[in-house]
Design a protein around this motif. Structure first.
Motif, mmCIF file in Angstrom:
data_model
loop_
_atom_site.group_PDB
_atom_site.id
_atom_site.type_symbol
_atom_site.label_atom_id
_atom_site.label_comp_id
_atom_site.label_asym_id
_atom_site.label_seq_id
_atom_site.Cartn_x
_atom_site.Cartn_y
_atom_site.Cartn_z
ATOM 1 N N GLU A 98 51.548 -57.217 47.866
ATOM 2 C CA GLU A 98 51.992 -55.836 48.050
ATOM 3 C C GLU A 98 51.528 -54.936 46.910
ATOM 4 O OE1 GLU A 98 56.117 -54.339 49.717
ATOM 5 O OE2 GLU A 98 56.313 -54.834 47.577
ATOM 6 N N GLU A 99 51.480 -55.505 45.691
ATOM 7 C CA GLU A 99 51.066 -54.731 44.518
ATOM 8 C C GLU A 99 49.589 -54.908 44.188
ATOM 9 O OE1 GLU A 99 53.661 -55.118 41.147
ATOM 10 O OE2 GLU A 99 55.469 -55.226 42.390
ATOM 11 N N GLY A 100 48.862 -55.636 45.036
ATOM 12 C CA GLY A 100 47.442 -55.824 44.805
ATOM 13 C C GLY A 100 47.130 -56.689 43.598
ATOM 14 N N LYS A 101 47.999 -57.660 43.315
ATOM 15 C CA LYS A 101 47.820 -58.522 42.146
ATOM 16 C C LYS A 101 47.648 -59.974 42.566
ATOM 17 C CE LYS A 101 50.583 -55.491 39.199
ATOM 18 N NZ LYS A 101 51.825 -55.362 38.371
ATOM 19 N N HIS A 102 47.177 -60.791 41.635
ATOM 20 C CA HIS A 102 46.988 -62.217 41.875
ATOM 21 C C HIS A 102 47.678 -63.005 40.780
ATOM 22 C CE1 HIS A 102 44.767 -66.085 41.326
ATOM 23 N NE2 HIS A 102 45.017 -66.155 42.625
ATOM 24 N N ILE A 103 48.478 -63.976 41.159
ATOM 25 C CA ILE A 103 49.184 -64.818 40.186
ATOM 26 C C ILE A 103 48.219 -65.896 39.701
ATOM 27 C CG2 ILE A 103 51.102 -66.418 39.832
ATOM 28 C CD1 ILE A 103 52.587 -64.866 42.069
ATOM 29 N N SER A 104 47.890 -65.849 38.426
ATOM 30 C CA SER A 104 46.940 -66.787 37.836
ATOM 31 C C SER A 104 47.675 -67.916 37.131
ATOM 32 C CB SER A 104 46.040 -66.058 36.831
ATOM 33 O OG SER A 104 45.340 -66.974 36.024
ATOM 34 N N LEU A 134 52.656 -69.274 45.550
ATOM 35 C CA LEU A 134 52.282 -68.330 44.494
ATOM 36 C C LEU A 134 51.080 -67.490 44.916
ATOM 37 C CD1 LEU A 134 52.667 -70.545 41.284
ATOM 38 C CD2 LEU A 134 54.339 -69.000 42.334
ATOM 39 N N ASP A 135 50.191 -68.080 45.702
ATOM 40 C CA ASP A 135 49.074 -67.350 46.296
ATOM 41 C C ASP A 135 48.681 -68.070 47.578
ATOM 42 O OD1 ASP A 135 47.477 -69.558 45.590
ATOM 43 O OD2 ASP A 135 46.695 -68.598 43.790
ATOM 44 N N ASP A 136 47.526 -67.743 48.128
ATOM 45 C CA ASP A 136 47.135 -68.343 49.406
ATOM 46 C C ASP A 136 46.832 -69.831 49.294
ATOM 47 O OD1 ASP A 136 47.426 -65.934 50.658
ATOM 48 O OD2 ASP A 136 45.300 -65.401 50.564
ATOM 49 N N ASP A 137 46.572 -70.316 48.090
ATOM 50 C CA ASP A 137 46.143 -71.706 47.911
ATOM 51 C C ASP A 137 47.084 -72.566 47.074
ATOM 52 O OD1 ASP A 137 43.607 -71.271 49.273
ATOM 53 O OD2 ASP A 137 43.029 -70.119 47.502
ATOM 54 N N HIS A 138 48.022 -71.958 46.349
ATOM 55 C CA HIS A 138 48.862 -72.717 45.423
ATOM 56 C C HIS A 138 50.334 -72.401 45.620
ATOM 57 C CE1 HIS A 138 44.910 -72.281 43.366
ATOM 58 N NE2 HIS A 138 45.110 -73.554 43.089
ATOM 59 N N ASN A 139 51.138 -73.432 45.494
ATOM 60 C CA ASN A 139 52.590 -73.279 45.498
ATOM 61 C C ASN A 139 53.122 -73.494 44.088
ATOM 62 O OD1 ASN A 139 52.462 -72.957 48.300
ATOM 63 N ND2 ASN A 139 52.714 -75.157 48.646
ATOM 64 N N SER A 140 54.416 -73.326 43.931
ATOM 65 C CA SER A 140 55.035 -73.487 42.615
ATOM 66 C C SER A 140 54.843 -74.895 42.055
ATOM 67 C CB SER A 140 56.530 -73.159 42.710
ATOM 68 O OG SER A 140 57.156 -73.220 41.452
ATOM 69 N N ASP A 141 54.704 -75.876 42.944
ATOM 70 C CA ASP A 141 54.515 -77.244 42.462
ATOM 71 C C ASP A 141 53.209 -77.404 41.684
ATOM 72 O OD1 ASP A 141 52.970 -76.926 44.766
ATOM 73 O OD2 ASP A 141 53.189 -79.009 45.370
ATOM 74 N N ALA A 142 52.212 -76.550 41.974
ATOM 75 C CA ALA A 142 50.948 -76.609 41.239
ATOM 76 C C ALA A 142 51.152 -76.197 39.790
ATOM 77 C CB ALA A 142 49.911 -75.710 41.906
ATOM 78 N N LEU A 143 52.018 -75.212 39.561
ATOM 79 C CA LEU A 143 52.326 -74.804 38.185
ATOM 80 C C LEU A 143 53.096 -75.901 37.474
ATOM 81 C CD1 LEU A 143 52.490 -72.762 35.873
ATOM 82 C CD2 LEU A 143 54.537 -71.810 36.982
ATOM 83 N N ALA A 144 54.071 -76.491 38.146
ATOM 84 C CA ALA A 144 54.851 -77.572 37.533
ATOM 85 C C ALA A 144 53.943 -78.724 37.123
ATOM 86 C CB ALA A 144 55.921 -78.061 38.502
ATOM 87 N N ALA A 145 52.988 -79.061 37.993
ATOM 88 C CA ALA A 145 52.062 -80.150 37.681
ATOM 89 C C ALA A 145 51.154 -79.787 36.518
ATOM 90 C CB ALA A 145 51.227 -80.484 38.915
ATOM 91 N N ARG A 146 50.730 -78.529 36.437
ATOM 92 C CA ARG A 146 49.859 -78.102 35.346
ATOM 93 C C ARG A 146 50.580 -78.204 34.002
ATOM 94 N NH1 ARG A 146 45.604 -74.318 34.461
ATOM 95 N NH2 ARG A 146 44.973 -74.640 36.617
ATOM 96 N N LEU A 147 51.832 -77.791 33.946
ATOM 97 C CA LEU A 147 52.571 -77.803 32.679
ATOM 98 C C LEU A 147 53.037 -79.204 32.303
ATOM 99 C CD1 LEU A 147 54.686 -74.531 32.971
ATOM 100 C CD2 LEU A 147 52.375 -74.857 32.081
ATOM 101 N N ARG A 148 53.126 -80.092 33.285
ATOM 102 C CA ARG A 148 53.468 -81.495 33.051
ATOM 103 C C ARG A 148 54.810 -81.671 32.335
ATOM 104 N NH1 ARG A 148 48.100 -81.438 31.285
ATOM 105 N NH2 ARG A 148 48.617 -82.106 29.181
#
Length: 239
Positions: A98-104, A134-148
């Motif tokens: 809606e705000e034209g942003k992308h969650i990186s 979080l975006d079209d390709d990633h869910n919150s679990d992807a962030l959890a896995a990244r931070l370990r």
């Protein structure tokens, strides 16, 4: 595809997730920040993505991010505590679109690393449930896995919570993340089978029950911290 940033610091801390939205993740995350700060540790909270903001005359704010900052014994820039803040109280990927942003996720990891440079303990609170997009390709679990970080699951005790909790446990295990424990939060004062639900979950969740929070008519992270099992988290008693 997101590029993995090497040597992510293994700060002491947890990724707090929930069985759904509105189950008390912020209360538990803030309580965990309190719990560690009370033992003299530099303790910080992080809300990577928040949807729903109000303008205070100077900047847009989110209640969850503010609660984590209030619980911390470190003064951190709002842009680190809550890197992505969206005005609409809806799913993060929809609010971002809606705000034209992308969650990186790369940016979120960099912010996490910066907090780790100042803190001994970082409590990261996810948005919504464990699989919220979080975006079209990633869910919150992807962030959890990244931070370990090991996960702590908040279960809002109400009709349907047993199924939601067991599915969330499976999703956490699927990411090869340790489930450090779970918290039962009584969010429905009129639920007649609340205690039976907690007993059933205790038998079925393969992780310790870290605390059972009674229904509260007002959020009190300090009180909630006193109801968590510090010993189960490897923390000493406070004298």
């Amino acid at each position: 595809m997101n590029k993995v940033i090497k040597d992510t610091p293994r700060a002491r801390g947890y990724f707090v997730t929930g069985t759904d939205t509105g189950v008390g993740k912020t209360l538990v995350a803030s309580a965990l920040v309190h719990l560690h700060a009370a033992r003299g540790l530099r303790s910080a909270g992080m809300k990577p993505v928040a949807s729903g903001a109000s303008f205070d005359g100077e900047r847009w704010r989110n209640d969850d991010a503010d609660a984590l900052s209030a619980a911390s014994n470190l003064a951190l820039p709002p842009a680190l505590v809550n890197p992505f803040l969206f005005r609409s109280a809806t799913a993060p990927h929809l609010a971002a679109r809606e705000e034209g942003k992308h969650i990186s996720i790369d940016h979120l990891e960099r912010c996490y690393r910066d907090i780790c440079a100042a803190a001994e303990v970082v409590i990261v609170e996810g948005a919504g449930g464990f699989l919220v997009p979080l975006d079209d390709d990633h869910n919150s679990d992807a962030l959890a896995a990244r931070l370990r970080l090991p996960a702590i699951m908040v279960v809002g005790i109400r009709l349907g919570c047993i199924n939601h909790a067991l599915l969330t446990q499976l999703a956490i295990r699927a990411k090869s993340l340790p489930l450090a424990g779970w918290v039962a939060n009584h969010i429905d004062a009129d639920e007649p089978y609340a205690q039976a639900m907690v007993e059933s979950l205790t038998r079925r969740i393969d992780a310790p029950l870290l605390g059972e929070l009674p229904w509260m008519d007002a959020t009190d992270a300090g009180r909630a911290a006193q109801l968590l099992d510090a010993a189960a988290l490897g923390l000493p008693a406070v004298h």
